[in-house]
Write an enzyme that holds these catalytic residues in place. Structure first.
Site, PDB file in Angstrom:
ATOM      1  N   HIS A  18       1.529  -9.003  -3.214  1.00  0.00           N
ATOM      2  CA  HIS A  18       0.520  -8.071  -3.028  1.00  0.00           C
ATOM      3  C   HIS A  18       1.130  -6.739  -2.764  1.00  0.00           C
ATOM      4  O   HIS A  18       1.514  -6.280  -1.839  1.00  0.00           O
ATOM      5  CB  HIS A  18      -0.182  -8.474  -1.780  1.00  0.00           C
ATOM      6  CG  HIS A  18      -1.590  -7.515  -1.317  1.00  0.00           C
ATOM      7  ND1 HIS A  18      -2.959  -7.605  -1.805  1.00  0.00           N
ATOM      8  CD2 HIS A  18      -1.419  -6.265  -0.495  1.00  0.00           C
ATOM      9  CE1 HIS A  18      -3.498  -6.861  -1.291  1.00  0.00           C
ATOM     10  NE2 HIS A  18      -2.638  -5.889  -0.603  1.00  0.00           N
ATOM     11  N   ASP A  69       1.593 -17.607  -3.158  1.00  0.00           N
ATOM     12  CA  ASP A  69       2.086 -16.652  -4.051  1.00  0.00           C
ATOM     13  C   ASP A  69       0.840 -16.188  -4.959  1.00  0.00           C
ATOM     14  O   ASP A  69       0.995 -16.299  -6.020  1.00  0.00           O
ATOM     15  CB  ASP A  69       3.255 -17.432  -4.862  1.00  0.00           C
ATOM     16  CG  ASP A  69       3.809 -16.248  -5.889  1.00  0.00           C
ATOM     17  OD1 ASP A  69       3.636 -15.109  -5.700  1.00  0.00           O
ATOM     18  OD2 ASP A  69       4.588 -16.473  -6.613  1.00  0.00           O
ATOM     19  N   ASP A  87       0.593  -1.227   0.029  1.00  0.00           N
ATOM     20  CA  ASP A  87       0.005   0.099  -0.089  1.00  0.00           C
ATOM     21  C   ASP A  87       0.918   1.172   0.082  1.00  0.00           C
ATOM     22  O   ASP A  87       2.027   1.136   0.009  1.00  0.00           O
ATOM     23  CB  ASP A  87      -1.146  -0.054   1.317  1.00  0.00           C
ATOM     24  CG  ASP A  87      -0.272  -0.070   2.617  1.00  0.00           C
ATOM     25  OD1 ASP A  87       0.827  -0.413   2.860  1.00  0.00           O
ATOM     26  OD2 ASP A  87      -0.548   1.091   3.442  1.00  0.00           O
ATOM     27  N   GLU A  93       2.168 -10.144   1.230  1.00  0.00           N
ATOM     28  CA  GLU A  93       2.518  -8.526   0.889  1.00  0.00           C
ATOM     29  C   GLU A  93       3.958  -8.376   0.916  1.00  0.00           C
ATOM     30  O   GLU A  93       4.830  -9.163   1.267  1.00  0.00           O
ATOM     31  CB  GLU A  93       1.718  -7.618   1.706  1.00  0.00           C
ATOM     32  CG  GLU A  93       1.939  -6.170   1.286  1.00  0.00           C
ATOM     33  CD  GLU A  93       0.686  -5.400   2.117  1.00  0.00           C
ATOM     34  OE1 GLU A  93      -0.075  -5.907   2.857  1.00  0.00           O
ATOM     35  OE2 GLU A  93       0.857  -4.133   1.992  1.00  0.00           O
TER      36      GLU A  93
HETATM   37  O1  G3I Z   1       2.106 -10.842  18.405  1.00  0.00           O
HETATM   38  C1  G3I Z   1       1.041 -11.960  18.192  1.00  0.00           C
HETATM   39  C2  G3I Z   1       1.605 -13.187  18.729  1.00  0.00           C
HETATM   40  O2  G3I Z   1       1.649 -13.101  20.251  1.00  0.00           O
HETATM   41  C3  G3I Z   1       0.605 -14.296  18.333  1.00  0.00           C
HETATM   42  O3  G3I Z   1       0.731 -15.432  18.910  1.00  0.00           O
HETATM   43  C4  G3I Z   1      -0.109 -14.163  16.903  1.00  0.00           C
HETATM   44  C5  G3I Z   1      -1.216 -15.090  16.597  1.00  0.00           C
HETATM   45  O4  G3I Z   1      -1.651 -14.656  15.287  1.00  0.00           O
HETATM   46  O5  G3I Z   1      -0.111 -12.678  16.549  1.00  0.00           O
HETATM   47  C6  G3I Z   1       0.903 -11.957  16.560  1.00  0.00           C
HETATM   48  O6  G3I Z   1       0.474 -10.675  16.251  1.00  0.00           O
HETATM   49  C7  G3I Z   1       0.314 -10.619  15.042  1.00  0.00           C
HETATM   50  C8  G3I Z   1       1.060  -9.373  14.709  1.00  0.00           C
HETATM   51  O7  G3I Z   1       1.109  -8.927  13.194  1.00  0.00           O
HETATM   52  C9  G3I Z   1       2.678  -9.543  15.072  1.00  0.00           C
HETATM   53  O8  G3I Z   1       3.338  -8.479  14.593  1.00  0.00           O
HETATM   54  C10 G3I Z   1      -0.972 -10.343  14.260  1.00  0.00           C
HETATM   55  O9  G3I Z   1      -1.618 -11.585  14.661  1.00  0.00           O
HETATM   56  C11 G3I Z   1      -1.140  -9.756  13.154  1.00  0.00           C
HETATM   57  O10 G3I Z   1      -2.563  -9.845  12.811  1.00  0.00           O
HETATM   58  C12 G3I Z   1      -0.344  -8.566  12.917  1.00  0.00           C
HETATM   59  O11 G3I Z   1      -0.142  -8.147  11.572  1.00  0.00           O
HETATM   60  C13 G3I Z   1       0.316  -7.144  11.197  1.00  0.00           C
HETATM   61  C14 G3I Z   1      -0.771  -6.532  10.211  1.00  0.00           C
HETATM   62  O12 G3I Z   1      -0.409  -5.504   9.460  1.00  0.00           O
HETATM   63  C15 G3I Z   1      -2.109  -6.497  10.557  1.00  0.00           C
HETATM   64  O13 G3I Z   1      -2.286  -5.742  11.559  1.00  0.00           O
HETATM   65  C16 G3I Z   1       1.504  -7.249  10.657  1.00  0.00           C
HETATM   66  O14 G3I Z   1       2.497  -7.445  11.662  1.00  0.00           O
HETATM   67  C17 G3I Z   1       2.006  -5.763   9.942  1.00  0.00           C
HETATM   68  O15 G3I Z   1       3.229  -6.146   9.343  1.00  0.00           O
HETATM   69  C18 G3I Z   1       1.020  -5.341   8.840  1.00  0.00           C
HETATM   70  O16 G3I Z   1       1.224  -4.400   8.486  1.00  0.00           O
HETATM   71  C19 G3I Z   1       0.510  -3.977   7.313  1.00  0.00           C
HETATM   72  C20 G3I Z   1      -0.019  -2.620   7.603  1.00  0.00           C
HETATM   73  O17 G3I Z   1      -0.882  -2.544   8.556  1.00  0.00           O
HETATM   74  C21 G3I Z   1      -0.397  -1.799   6.352  1.00  0.00           C
HETATM   75  N1  G3I Z   1       0.643  -1.716   5.288  1.00  0.00           N
HETATM   76  C22 G3I Z   1       0.981  -3.148   4.909  1.00  0.00           C
HETATM   77  C23 G3I Z   1       1.523  -3.784   5.926  1.00  0.00           C
HETATM   78  C24 G3I Z   1       2.092  -5.111   5.900  1.00  0.00           C
HETATM   79  O18 G3I Z   1       0.886  -6.160   5.587  1.00  0.00           O
HETATM   80  O1  9MR Z   2      -3.989  -3.870   0.439  1.00  0.00           O
HETATM   81  C1  9MR Z   2      -4.065  -3.950   1.836  1.00  0.00           C
HETATM   82  C2  9MR Z   2      -2.797  -4.024   2.505  1.00  0.00           C
HETATM   83  O2  9MR Z   2      -1.546  -3.419   2.332  1.00  0.00           O
HETATM   84  C3  9MR Z   2      -3.051  -4.326   4.056  1.00  0.00           C
HETATM   85  O3  9MR Z   2      -1.909  -4.860   4.406  1.00  0.00           O
HETATM   86  C4  9MR Z   2      -4.133  -5.153   4.233  1.00  0.00           C
HETATM   87  C5  9MR Z   2      -4.276  -5.271   5.953  1.00  0.00           C
HETATM   88  O4  9MR Z   2      -4.553  -3.917   6.388  1.00  0.00           O
HETATM   89  O5  9MR Z   2      -5.291  -4.828   3.843  1.00  0.00           O
HETATM   90  C6  9MR Z   2      -4.929  -4.724   2.247  1.00  0.00           C
HETATM   91  O6  9MR Z   2      -6.318  -4.207   2.154  1.00  0.00           O
HETATM   92  C7  9MR Z   2      -7.405  -5.115   1.895  1.00  0.00           C
HETATM   93  C8  9MR Z   2      -8.331  -4.596   2.980  1.00  0.00           C
HETATM   94  O7  9MR Z   2      -8.045  -4.938   4.469  1.00  0.00           O
HETATM   95  C9  9MR Z   2      -9.768  -5.566   2.892  1.00  0.00           C
HETATM   96  N1  9MR Z   2     -10.313  -5.618   1.463  1.00  0.00           N
HETATM   97  C10 9MR Z   2      -9.384  -6.112   0.338  1.00  0.00           C
HETATM   98  C11 9MR Z   2      -8.021  -5.233   0.469  1.00  0.00           C
HETATM   99  C12 9MR Z   2      -6.902  -5.626  -0.671  1.00  0.00           C
HETATM  100  O8  9MR Z   2      -7.520  -5.152  -1.842  1.00  0.00           O
END
Ligand code: G3I
Ligand code: 9MR
Ligand code: ZN
Ligand code: CA
Length: 544
Positions: free
Chosen positions: A468, A513, A155, A522
């Site tokens: 992604h 993938d 994103d 992503e």
């Molecule tokens: O730390 C807990 C752990 O204790 C637990 O056992 C485990 C079980 O699922 O979860 C762990 O937490 C996870 C956390 O990341 C760890 O860093 C969450 O489940 C998981 O949902 C969370 O995901 C994050 C995700 O955003 C959703 O919030 C990712 O780290 C983070 O890298 C990702 O970041 C996104 C941005 O929001 C938007 N831009 C893209 C980016 C990459 O996808």
């Molecule tokens: O594209 C988005 C990605 O960069 C984020 O990591 C992710 C989780 O926050 O969300 C993706 O966007 C999705 C949204 O959360 C749900 N609808 C589909 C989107 C992907 O096109």
């Protein structure tokens, strides 16, 4: 190909260093194997593989083929008695040089605000993007310059804390392994003085200055549109209004940490830039002092982009204090480090939410701190942590430190963060076992995993093809932008695509993938950055 099949022989698809251990991991029933010179067809080595583990995380019975005896440089593949073949790979003195360059070049492709063009961008160019001013949430009259920096991921959001982690990894890589970054002048800004890695980090640092609130020194948590744009929207076509989300303590601590670090590292190249970084770091620190207790950041109700919530900010404060102490030598920061160190946050984590490890490393790299009780206890803790990682790796089928429960969203960050921690342990102890274990983590990333996939786009015989990543989806170029590290397996099955396709898979196989799988495939700046450090280590001669 959206679902990976398990290939029976997996290798590091980039290759192996001439004089290091060379292991391929096999899952077939056949144990005899041959190493074949890919250019001549000659069999150069024959052996028998030995059992490693019945591996729960990957769901495979793994055995190891050791062909360390092959030391002639060249291109090879492995063949098993049953006809299974591996990817082609090289044996070379420095097999990871191009990889390191590609992983760093990825940050150029993540750049926001400037046109990417010509030889620098190849077919993956695009027009300048996100040049409009952003509105500060809660102050509709306040419009600020928001241009520059790196997009976060697939994103186009720009998030202060994750940006600071990425810069910290790159600066640390440069501090620990400067020789790996020498002679590398391939950016539009390259002038032969400042190494590319510092020029590239400056792009993000220049942006981070814009995230600091005038007057208060606090740092806005993030700058994004209200919602994510569609998956095929190119950056220059993403023209929705941009908003600065409120200041957070986590973002402010990260900002202070990375700016204090930059003040030290840029000083020999550009003194006035270094002064500016230090001034900004001090202002952020003042804000932290005036806001000792802050709630964790939550998305404002109208915003649905990445939250990067973080309820614990003592780790970011600890990092800030440790960098400010290392850079200035001032006792007030030393006292702050000592005081914060007594709180129970993780001291050895390097994640975007858990920045305590950076504080620990800053303290341990500070010669002034040697002799302190805290120095001894942090060093002991770091080595114990590394020992633990080695032990888990030894009982893992694919020789890495992730347990089944560690295959979370962005598990490849954990793979590379753990490798960084191991390399820090190598640095402070001189023990080569830690480097060997870190290298096994790099081998995993580059294809020696149960899915036989290289998690770096454009690198390896069977790399990720459909990340992604909006520019890769929208640019009409078949190949994805190269050098991007994919998030990797997430057993939590956090998106619709994997929920439909991967039910019941073992943790390390929970990866698709496919461009729709944002929870496994992503890409982000802070998954690339630790990989740059790890690759830089293995492009450097370290004498123990
Ligand atoms: O730390 C807990 C752990 O204790 C637990 O056992 C485990 C079980 O699922 O979860 C762990 O937490 C996870 C956390 O990341 C760890 O860093 C969450 O489940 C998981 O949902 C969370 O995901 C994050 C995700 O955003 C959703 O919030 C990712 O780290 C983070 O890298 C990702 O970041 C996104 C941005 O929001 C938007 N831009 C893209 C980016 C990459 O996808
Ligand atoms: O594209 C988005 C990605 O960069 C984020 O990591 C992710 C989780 O926050 O969300 C993706 O966007 C999705 C949204 O959360 C749900 N609808 C589909 C989107 C992907 O096109
Ligand atoms: Zn942009
Ligand atoms: Ca934190």
């Amino acid at each position: 190909m959206s679902e990976q099949q398990v290939r029976a022989i997996t290798v590091d698809q980039i290759g192996y260093s001439t004089y290091m251990k060379k292991i391929a991991l096999l899952t077939g029933t056949e144990h005899s194997f041959r190493v074949v010179n890919a250019e001549t067809g000659a069999v150069v080595f024959k052996g028998e593989s030995a059992a490693v583990a019945d591996d729960k995380a990957s769901g495979a019975r793994v055995h190891a083929a050791d062909f360390s005896a092959v030391t002639a440089t060249g291109q090879y593949f492995l063949e098993a008695g049953d006809g299974a073949v591996s990817a082609t790979f090289v044996i070379a003195d420095k097999p990871y040089q191009e990889l390191q360059k590609g992983l760093l070049k990825a940050f150029y492709y993540y750049r926001c605000g400037a046109e990417l063009s010509g030889d620098y961008a190849g077919p993956w160019g695009h027009a300048a993007c996100h040049l409009a001013e952003g509105t500060v949430i809660g102050q509709p009259e306040l419009k600020l310059d928001s241009s520059g920096g790196w997009h976060d991921a697939g994103d186009y959001g720009k998030y202060s804390g994750p940006g600071a982690k990425a810069v910290a990894d790159l600066l640390l890589a440069y501090e620990l392994y400067p020789a790996a970054f020498a002679g590398d002048f391939t950016l539009p800004e390259s002038e032969g003085m400042m190494p590319d890695v510092l020029l590239e980090c400056k792009v993000e640092l220049d942006f981070l200055f814009k995230m600091q609130e005038a007057g208060s020194g606090g740092v806005y948590h993030k700058l994004t549109t209200l919602n994510f744009p569609g998956l095929d929207v190119m950056p220059e076509d993403d023209t929705s209004e941009l908003f600065f989300s409120p200041v957070s303590a986590a973002a402010t601590g990260d900002f202070a940490g990375v700016m204090a670090m930059a003040a030290r590292i840029y000083k020999p190249f550009d003194e006035s830039y270094a002064d500016r970084c230090l001034e900004a770091a001090c202002a952020a620190w003042q804000w932290l002092e005036q806001h000792p207790q802050e709630p964790g950041f939550k998305n404002p109700p109208q915003i649905t982009t990445g939250e990067y919530g973080d309820a614990e900010d003592h780790d970011e404060r600890f990092w800030a204090a440790a960098e400010l102490y290392r850079t200035t030598g001032e006792e007030v920061y030393h006292k702050a480090v000592q005081k914060l160190s007594r709180l129970p946050f993780p001291k050895f984590s390097l994640g975007w939410a858990d920045m305590g490890g950076y504080g620990t490393l800053a303290y341990l790299l500070n010669v002034e701190a040697q002799g302190e009780a805290l120095y001894a206890s942090l060093k002991e803790g770091l080595l114990a942590e590394a020992e633990q990682l080695v032990q888990v790796s030894q009982s893992d089928g694919y020789l890495i430190s992730l347990r089944e429960e560690d295959y979370i969203w962005g598990s490849n960050m954990l793979v590379m963060n753990n490798a960084m921690l191991l390399l820090a342990a190598e640095h402070f102890s001189g023990d080569a076992r830690y480097a060997d274990c870190a290298l096994d983590h790099l081998h995993y990333l580059l294809g020696r995993n149960v899915l036989d996939i290289s998690y770096v786009t454009g690198f390896g015989d069977r790399p990720v093809l459909h990340p992604h990543h909006r520019p890769s989806v929208g640019d009409h170029v078949e190949a994805p932008v190269p050098g991007l590290v994919s998030g990797g397996p997430d057993r939590g099955l956090h998106d619709e695509y994997v929920l439909q396709h991967l039910q019941g898979k073992p943790a390390a196989q929970c990866f698709a993938d496919h461009e729709l799988s944002y929870s496994t495939n992503e890409v982000t700046i802070y998954w690339n950055s630790p990989a740059v450090l790890v690759a830089a280590r293995f492009n450097t001669q370290v004498n123990h």
